[in-house]
Scaffold this motif. Sequence first.
Motif, PDB file in Angstrom:
ATOM      1  N   SER A 233       0.330   2.914 -13.302  1.00 18.32           N
ATOM      2  CA  SER A 233       1.320   1.896 -12.953  1.00 18.32           C
ATOM      3  C   SER A 233       2.119   2.288 -11.730  1.00 18.32           C
ATOM      4  CB  SER A 233       2.256   1.655 -14.136  1.00 18.32           C
ATOM      5  OG  SER A 233       1.552   1.145 -15.244  1.00 18.32           O
ATOM      6  N   ILE A 234       2.465   3.567 -11.598  1.00 21.56           N
ATOM      7  CA  ILE A 234       3.271   3.964 -10.440  1.00 21.56           C
ATOM      8  C   ILE A 234       2.471   3.818  -9.151  1.00 21.56           C
ATOM      9  CG2 ILE A 234       2.661   6.423 -10.421  1.00 21.56           C
ATOM     10  CD1 ILE A 234       6.103   4.811  -9.744  1.00 21.56           C
ATOM     11  N   ILE A 235       1.159   4.063  -9.195  1.00 20.24           N
ATOM     12  CA  ILE A 235       0.340   3.854  -7.998  1.00 20.24           C
ATOM     13  C   ILE A 235       0.293   2.372  -7.648  1.00 20.24           C
ATOM     14  CG2 ILE A 235      -1.986   4.077  -7.036  1.00 20.24           C
ATOM     15  CD1 ILE A 235      -2.359   6.545  -8.751  1.00 20.24           C
ATOM     16  N   SER A 236       0.179   1.536  -8.663  1.00 23.47           N
ATOM     17  CA  SER A 236       0.203   0.091  -8.424  1.00 23.47           C
ATOM     18  C   SER A 236       1.535  -0.342  -7.822  1.00 23.47           C
ATOM     19  CB  SER A 236      -0.044  -0.658  -9.736  1.00 23.47           C
ATOM     20  OG  SER A 236      -1.271  -0.283 -10.315  1.00 23.47           O
ATOM     21  N   ALA A 237       2.630   0.230  -8.327  1.00 23.66           N
ATOM     22  CA  ALA A 237       3.955  -0.109  -7.801  1.00 23.66           C
ATOM     23  C   ALA A 237       4.111   0.361  -6.353  1.00 23.66           C
ATOM     24  CB  ALA A 237       5.034   0.519  -8.679  1.00 23.66           C
ATOM     25  N   ILE A 238       3.591   1.536  -6.041  1.00 30.29           N
ATOM     26  CA  ILE A 238       3.682   2.049  -4.671  1.00 30.29           C
ATOM     27  C   ILE A 238       2.871   1.177  -3.718  1.00 30.29           C
ATOM     28  CG2 ILE A 238       3.032   3.991  -3.184  1.00 30.29           C
ATOM     29  CD1 ILE A 238       3.775   5.835  -5.534  1.00 30.29           C
ATOM     30  N   LEU A 239       1.679   0.762  -4.156  1.00 23.49           N
ATOM     31  CA  LEU A 239       0.885  -0.148  -3.326  1.00 23.49           C
ATOM     32  C   LEU A 239       1.611  -1.474  -3.127  1.00 23.49           C
ATOM     33  CD1 LEU A 239      -2.769   0.380  -4.619  1.00 23.49           C
ATOM     34  CD2 LEU A 239      -1.792   1.121  -2.450  1.00 23.49           C
ATOM     35  N   LEU A 240       2.304  -1.933  -4.159  1.00 24.16           N
ATOM     36  CA  LEU A 240       3.087  -3.162  -4.041  1.00 24.16           C
ATOM     37  C   LEU A 240       4.198  -3.000  -3.016  1.00 24.16           C
ATOM     38  CD1 LEU A 240       3.556  -6.032  -5.141  1.00 24.16           C
ATOM     39  CD2 LEU A 240       5.066  -5.021  -6.867  1.00 24.16           C
ATOM     40  N   MET A 241       4.798  -1.823  -2.975  1.00 22.13           N
ATOM     41  CA  MET A 241       5.827  -1.549  -1.962  1.00 22.13           C
ATOM     42  C   MET A 241       5.224  -1.580  -0.556  1.00 22.13           C
ATOM     43  SD  MET A 241       7.910   1.562  -3.790  1.00 22.13           S
ATOM     44  CE  MET A 241       8.525   1.404  -5.461  1.00 22.13           C
ATOM     45  N   PHE A 242       4.048  -0.971  -0.415  1.00 20.39           N
ATOM     46  CA  PHE A 242       3.361  -1.003   0.877  1.00 20.39           C
ATOM     47  C   PHE A 242       3.113  -2.436   1.316  1.00 20.39           C
ATOM     48  CE2 PHE A 242       1.901   3.492   0.170  1.00 20.39           C
ATOM     49  CZ  PHE A 242       2.386   3.991   1.364  1.00 20.39           C
ATOM     50  N   ILE A 243       2.648  -3.264   0.383  1.00 17.04           N
ATOM     51  CA  ILE A 243       2.366  -4.668   0.692  1.00 17.04           C
ATOM     52  C   ILE A 243       3.645  -5.387   1.098  1.00 17.04           C
ATOM     53  CG2 ILE A 243       1.594  -6.863  -0.299  1.00 17.04           C
ATOM     54  CD1 ILE A 243      -0.311  -5.240  -2.081  1.00 17.04           C
ATOM     55  N   GLY A 244       4.748  -5.092   0.395  1.00 20.83           N
ATOM     56  CA  GLY A 244       6.018  -5.719   0.726  1.00 20.83           C
ATOM     57  C   GLY A 244       6.494  -5.350   2.128  1.00 20.83           C
ATOM     58  N   PHE A 245       6.433  -4.060   2.465  1.00 23.33           N
ATOM     59  CA  PHE A 245       6.834  -3.621   3.804  1.00 23.33           C
ATOM     60  C   PHE A 245       5.930  -4.229   4.866  1.00 23.33           C
ATOM     61  CE2 PHE A 245       8.653   0.266   1.574  1.00 23.33           C
ATOM     62  CZ  PHE A 245       9.962  -0.164   1.711  1.00 23.33           C
ATOM     63  N   PHE A 246       4.647  -4.287   4.561  1.00 30.13           N
ATOM     64  CA  PHE A 246       3.695  -4.847   5.520  1.00 30.13           C
ATOM     65  C   PHE A 246       3.959  -6.338   5.722  1.00 30.13           C
ATOM     66  CE2 PHE A 246      -0.490  -6.387   6.906  1.00 30.13           C
ATOM     67  CZ  PHE A 246      -0.784  -5.463   7.887  1.00 30.13           C
ATOM     68  N   ALA A 247       4.298  -7.037   4.648  1.00 32.25           N
ATOM     69  CA  ALA A 247       4.593  -8.468   4.764  1.00 32.25           C
ATOM     70  C   ALA A 247       5.836  -8.708   5.611  1.00 32.25           C
ATOM     71  CB  ALA A 247       4.766  -9.068   3.373  1.00 32.25           C
ATOM     72  N   ILE A 248       6.873  -7.886   5.400  1.00 34.02           N
ATOM     73  CA  ILE A 248       8.099  -8.025   6.197  1.00 34.02           C
ATOM     74  C   ILE A 248       7.824  -7.746   7.668  1.00 34.02           C
ATOM     75  CG2 ILE A 248      10.402  -7.072   6.579  1.00 34.02           C
ATOM     76  CD1 ILE A 248      10.527  -6.515   3.560  1.00 34.02           C
TER      77      ILE A 248
END
Length: 264
Positions: A233-248
């Motif tokens: 789950s933490i790896i999934s959450a970290i990837l989600l953070m990457f996606i969020g930063f990339f989207a911004i």
Amino acid sequence: MKNFHLDRRQLSVPYLIYLVLFVVMPLLVVLYYGFTDDDGNISFTNFIVFFTNSKTMGTLVYSLAIAVIVTVICLLLAYPVAYILAKGKYARKHSFLMIFVLPMWINFTLRITALKEILTMLEGNLAYHPFLNTVICMVYDFLPFMIMPLFNALTKLDSSIIEAGYDLGATFPQVLKSIILPLTVPGIISGITMVFLPAMTNYVVLDMVYNSTYIMGSLIGSYFSSYDWNNGSIISAILLMFIGFFAIFTERILNRGEKEEQRI
């Protein structure tokens, strides 16, 4: 009897229910397991371990390397194709575009299996070049996702602007660098987004071409297979953070490109 009328708020209720049940709640579950320990206590140990464990960081670097190479190759191949289709003198340019999109209609497993058989005939043993074969299969799979946004961006580009550049004495490389590329940045960003992020996690291709190295998607799958919900789950959450930063980041670039286009 009053007329029955539905406003926009009422029509959005089914979508909001779906969003809460199948998007928000699963994300909350992932965040819960990611930032708790085996006893259910809040802990940041999983987050710290990810960035201090050589296995996870090596997987992240390998995933980034594959994603970057695949994205760059797709961009280099797709841009000339999209430009020719969008600006070429074709009576049915959309029909030619469909030729590149048609493979997407075929089942993913069948496409990669067919390409794997071709690579096997050429190489004899796919285990000799696992990284190269992975890149080839991913480029084959994601290339249409790069062509489509580039084609749309180039189609919307006003040809009179390009002709004005030639009238002022600019060469094609100069027009490409100063006019075409800046005005098609939104399409480039959209294509990169559609290719880069899936390429980081698409471990199915690695399994099918006998690449035994993990990428982020396969690492998550291995943790969940061993019922290690916290690390997965933490790896999934970290990837989600990457996606969020990339989207911004991409949103800011797109907004900047729109402002430059309005100035022109």
